[in-house]
Scaffold this motif. Structure first.
Motif, mmCIF file in Angstrom:
data_model
loop_
_atom_site.group_PDB
_atom_site.id
_atom_site.type_symbol
_atom_site.label_atom_id
_atom_site.label_comp_id
_atom_site.label_asym_id
_atom_site.label_seq_id
_atom_site.Cartn_x
_atom_site.Cartn_y
_atom_site.Cartn_z
ATOM 1 N N PRO A 56 0.825 -1.214 0.000
ATOM 2 C CA PRO A 56 0.000 0.000 0.000
ATOM 3 C C PRO A 56 0.860 1.265 0.000
ATOM 4 C CG PRO A 56 -0.841 -1.593 1.580
ATOM 5 C CD PRO A 56 0.474 -2.124 1.112
ATOM 6 N N ASP A 58 0.275 4.082 1.101
ATOM 7 C CA ASP A 58 0.154 4.894 2.316
ATOM 8 C C ASP A 58 1.369 4.733 3.228
ATOM 9 O OD1 ASP A 58 -3.223 5.289 2.456
ATOM 10 O OD2 ASP A 58 -2.437 3.580 1.363
ATOM 11 N N ARG A 215 -0.211 -7.368 0.884
ATOM 12 C CA ARG A 215 -0.837 -6.056 0.660
ATOM 13 C C ARG A 215 -2.227 -6.015 1.296
ATOM 14 N NH1 ARG A 215 -0.312 -2.060 -3.570
ATOM 15 N NH2 ARG A 215 -2.207 -0.797 -3.693
ATOM 16 N N GLU A 216 -3.004 -7.053 1.081
ATOM 17 C CA GLU A 216 -4.342 -7.117 1.660
ATOM 18 C C GLU A 216 -4.282 -7.138 3.181
ATOM 19 O OE1 GLU A 216 -8.371 -9.902 1.338
ATOM 20 O OE2 GLU A 216 -6.474 -10.591 0.499
ATOM 21 N N LEU A 218 -1.885 -5.949 5.195
ATOM 22 C CA LEU A 218 -1.491 -4.633 5.703
ATOM 23 C C LEU A 218 -2.626 -3.626 5.567
ATOM 24 C CD1 LEU A 218 2.129 -4.409 4.242
ATOM 25 C CD2 LEU A 218 1.516 -4.693 6.655
ATOM 26 N N SER A 219 -3.348 -3.688 4.458
ATOM 27 C CA SER A 219 -4.467 -2.759 4.241
ATOM 28 C C SER A 219 -5.552 -2.957 5.292
ATOM 29 C CB SER A 219 -5.042 -2.958 2.838
ATOM 30 O OG SER A 219 -4.109 -2.597 1.846
ATOM 31 N N MET A 220 -5.870 -4.207 5.581
ATOM 32 C CA MET A 220 -6.929 -4.496 6.548
ATOM 33 C C MET A 220 -6.468 -4.218 7.973
ATOM 34 S SD MET A 220 -8.487 -8.031 4.942
ATOM 35 C CE MET A 220 -9.576 -8.254 6.360
ATOM 36 N N LEU A 223 -4.500 -0.159 7.925
ATOM 37 C CA LEU A 223 -5.242 0.940 7.313
ATOM 38 C C LEU A 223 -6.749 0.802 7.496
ATOM 39 C CD1 LEU A 223 -3.222 1.164 3.974
ATOM 40 C CD2 LEU A 223 -2.798 2.380 6.129
ATOM 41 N N ARG A 225 -8.835 -1.112 5.868
ATOM 42 C CA ARG A 225 -9.546 -1.249 4.589
ATOM 43 C C ARG A 225 -9.882 -2.714 4.333
ATOM 44 N NH1 ARG A 225 -5.230 2.314 1.146
ATOM 45 N NH2 ARG A 225 -5.644 4.332 2.129
ATOM 46 N N ARG A 226 -10.989 -2.940 3.663
ATOM 47 C CA ARG A 226 -11.390 -4.302 3.286
ATOM 48 C C ARG A 226 -11.606 -4.397 1.791
ATOM 49 N NH1 ARG A 226 -12.498 -7.561 7.453
ATOM 50 N NH2 ARG A 226 -12.687 -6.614 9.510
#
Length: 226
Positions: A56, A58, A215-216, A218-220, A223, A225-226
């Motif tokens: 990500p 970010d 990536r998924e 770390l995002s969840m 961050l 995010r889903r």
């Protein structure tokens, strides 16, 4: 940085000032989540920076060079089968990393760790030393070190407040021994909130499918995010 001659003691890491590659200029790092990368044995800080494009945007990514010269690259501590290995050598190296982290942590909204191979041992040792200090940890094709009862490893505290942990590997990986895999699996299942994924035809490496899962994760986890 030079490698010590055989039979001599490696230079102390107490005043270690690491070489670090950053994904963002200093002016763009403030307030961002930090992801610290730890490379494997005989690699260097450039080895994992290629992962940044798959993570990500970010995050500020910092890839750290290990303190000791080893072959064509660097190592975090001697291999466990070597005569110069000891848990104290692991503790010395990881303590130096923790000191460096203290100098950059305040600039970031959170700190997460990602280690490959021997770098996973560094990431897990940091987690075991400072169980509440990290948003999450990613371990790729690596292991944990036996604590040998050393007070540096606060495993009871880690179990009391388990952190989200992603562990990816290939069962056909011939580098990490079955004994180390078993030790790592036992510790992670009892001390972290473990997401474990096995990959085929990857051996001792990282593939694109695994990076998509990281990536998924770390995002969840970081961050939201889903």
């Amino acid at each position: 940085m030079t490698e010590p001659a055989p039979g001599t003691t490696a230079p102390s890491t107490s005043s270690w000032d690491p070489v670090v590659l950053w994904s963002k200029p200093e002016s763009e790092r403030e307030g961002t989540p930090l992801l610290v990368l730890f490379h494997g044995y005989m690699a260097n800080e450039e080895d994992l920076m290629g992962l940044t494009d798959h993570l990500p945007a970010d995050f500020t990514v910092a890839s750290v060079r290990a303190p000791q010269a080893e072959g064509p690259g660097f190592s975090w501590f001697p291999l466990s089968r070597g005569a110069d290995y000891s848990v104290d050598r692991v503790v010395e190296s990881v303590t130096a990393v923790a000191r460096w982290l203290d100098t950059v942590r305040a600039s970031h909204s959170s700190v997460s760790l990602l280690g490959f191979s021997q770098g996973m041992a560094v990431a897990t040792s940091l987690l075991r030393h400072r169980p509440g200090g990290f948003a999450c940890v990613v371990g790729l094709s690596g292991f944990i070190v036996p604590s040998e009862g050393h007070a540096f490893f606060r495993d009871d505290d880690a179990a009391a407040a388990p952190v989200q942990f992603f562990w990816g590997r290939d069962q056909e990986d011939q580098v990490i021994t079955p004994e180390m895999v078993d030790l790592t699996h036992a510790w992670l299942t009892t001390h972290t909130k473990l997401t474990k994924i096995l990959y085929s035809n990857m051996l001792h490496s990282i593939n694109l499918q695994e990076l998509a899962h990281v990536r998924e994760f770390l995002s969840m986890t970081v961050l939201g995010r889903r």
